[in-house]
Motif scaffolding. Sequence first.
Motif, mmCIF file in Angstrom:
data_model
loop_
_atom_site.group_PDB
_atom_site.id
_atom_site.type_symbol
_atom_site.label_atom_id
_atom_site.label_comp_id
_atom_site.label_asym_id
_atom_site.label_seq_id
_atom_site.Cartn_x
_atom_site.Cartn_y
_atom_site.Cartn_z
ATOM 1 N N ARG A 184 3.958 -2.497 -6.769
ATOM 2 C CA ARG A 184 2.556 -2.772 -7.083
ATOM 3 C C ARG A 184 2.347 -3.105 -8.556
ATOM 4 N N ARG B 9 0.882 -1.174 0.000
ATOM 5 C CA ARG B 9 0.000 0.000 0.000
ATOM 6 C C ARG B 9 0.917 1.220 0.000
ATOM 7 N N GLY C 183 -1.984 5.678 -4.336
ATOM 8 C CA GLY C 183 -2.276 4.982 -3.089
ATOM 9 C C GLY C 183 -3.682 5.282 -2.587
ATOM 10 N N TYR C 184 -3.929 4.917 -1.346
ATOM 11 C CA TYR C 184 -5.218 5.129 -0.662
ATOM 12 C C TYR C 184 -6.371 4.387 -1.334
ATOM 13 N N GLU C 185 -6.064 3.304 -2.042
ATOM 14 C CA GLU C 185 -7.133 2.580 -2.735
ATOM 15 C C GLU C 185 -8.186 2.047 -1.770
ATOM 16 N N ASN C 186 -7.752 1.537 -0.605
ATOM 17 C CA ASN C 186 -8.746 0.984 0.316
ATOM 18 C C ASN C 186 -9.259 2.024 1.307
ATOM 19 N N GLU D 231 1.179 3.810 2.771
ATOM 20 C CA GLU D 231 1.855 3.400 4.007
ATOM 21 C C GLU D 231 3.367 3.443 3.837
#
Length: 506
Positions: A465, A94, A353-356, A97
């Motif tokens: 990723r 992620r 990022g921050y997909e979830n 993070e």
Amino acid sequence: MAAPPPPVAPAPAEQDGERMSPPVPQAGRYHHIPAVHVPVQPSHEQYLGEDISPVRMALQEPVSTFSVDVDTGAYANARRFLSMGQMPPADAVRTEEMINYFRYDYPAPTDRSVPFTVSTDMAVTPWNADTRLLRVGLRGYDLDAAERPAANLVFLLDVSGSMRSPDKLPLVQTAMRMLASELSEDDRVSIVVYAGAAGVVLEPTNDECDIRIAIDTLRAGGSTAGGAGIQLAYNVARGSFIEGGINRVILATDGDFNVGVSDRNALVDLIEEQRDSGVTLTTLGFGTGNLNEAMMEQIANHGNGNYAYIDSAMEARKVLSEEMESTLFTIAHDVKIQVEFNPALVSQYRLIGYENRALREEDFDNDAVDAGEIGAGHQVTALYEIVPVGGEGWIRPRRYETPPDVPQNRTEEMAFLQLRYKLPGEGNSRLIQRPLPSAMLAEAGTARGDLAFVASVAAYGQLMRGDSLLNGFDYDDAVALAGDQDGYWREEFLQLAGLADSLDAR
């Protein structure tokens, strides 16, 4: 007081060198770091992977909304894989993070009525001269140890058979001993353990000797009744609740729950029922082979807490000693970020990022929607890659689409940034609004200093990723972009990026 589970013979010792860290590289030779190969690939680990955020057309979807994230577990977990001579699974990475593992040069708040500062800057994207990187940074106010309220900490420790190996329960014990020396006379610590069943092995106390004795008696064995342990830990936390203090359950486990409530969604429901009591949850992941990070990260998110992965005594000290004050004391709840891009100046964009953590646009103004927490001294960084109007974007014009006329209003603004947050004890959110001037686009230059380092870490995460929009930018380029760095953790990052380069090439 319940007795701890019976001792179980320790697992066979690992062969010398099997999990040693990679040798420290010399300056300028990061891309030649040899990998330490471990033949057994962790095959039963569980991750909640999300697809890489797609490109958005600013004219059709100008608004981006997401919850903040202060977790760092993905960075330490990727380091564990690299140190074992393996690339981490893409689902385990992620990028936010990775970025938020490090601290940056954001100014501290001068007035605690607004608990964090908001900083923005921009540079030409190092891997694409036609795009720009927009950085949004938050920094919470610092809290001296003497100011911290009393803490009621309930450690929920997994002592099941899966925790026998040296990188699990023994490392948990090392981390606990570190914390025991950090307590104030007003703090209270309890220890709940679970294996085939759950029990209390230490009633609330701040006696360092009693805490250490309880830690030293822990042994691993049995199946894993994690759901029962969580329920008992919350009961203990409520029983010793400190009004106006910090009340938190800290779960240390590999996440391998196999008795009782073990389904991730059922555990999330259990945690959500408990968080309204004022008790928050931190999860600490340990070990290799059966790590269920998908469960730990999600229940920490829903428990108004945070998730970290502990792969070494150094990381244990960082998380449970150096950063514990910020982890424990929450200064802002349900923090959401929303950016609206002006299609007159920005044609395309993507959030890195921050997909979830993605939220719907209507969630931003809805105070019933849960979001992330910021602790004292915490920092949050978000990066957008954007295409200025007139630049070459990722999505070419469509064959049957007639380009619409974009109204040229508010051309002094390239975007509008909004943040919502709640102060502790408040149910209604507060709003920060800030227009971002169009001059940021015109004045964007080469990424330097902290922004260059942020971009380097972002590229490192996106490469792992499998991001297809980096135009051949590789780990070697990320190391060069970061440049010389001071401090243990940043220097280690350069080594890890070099190690990733050699493993990826292999």
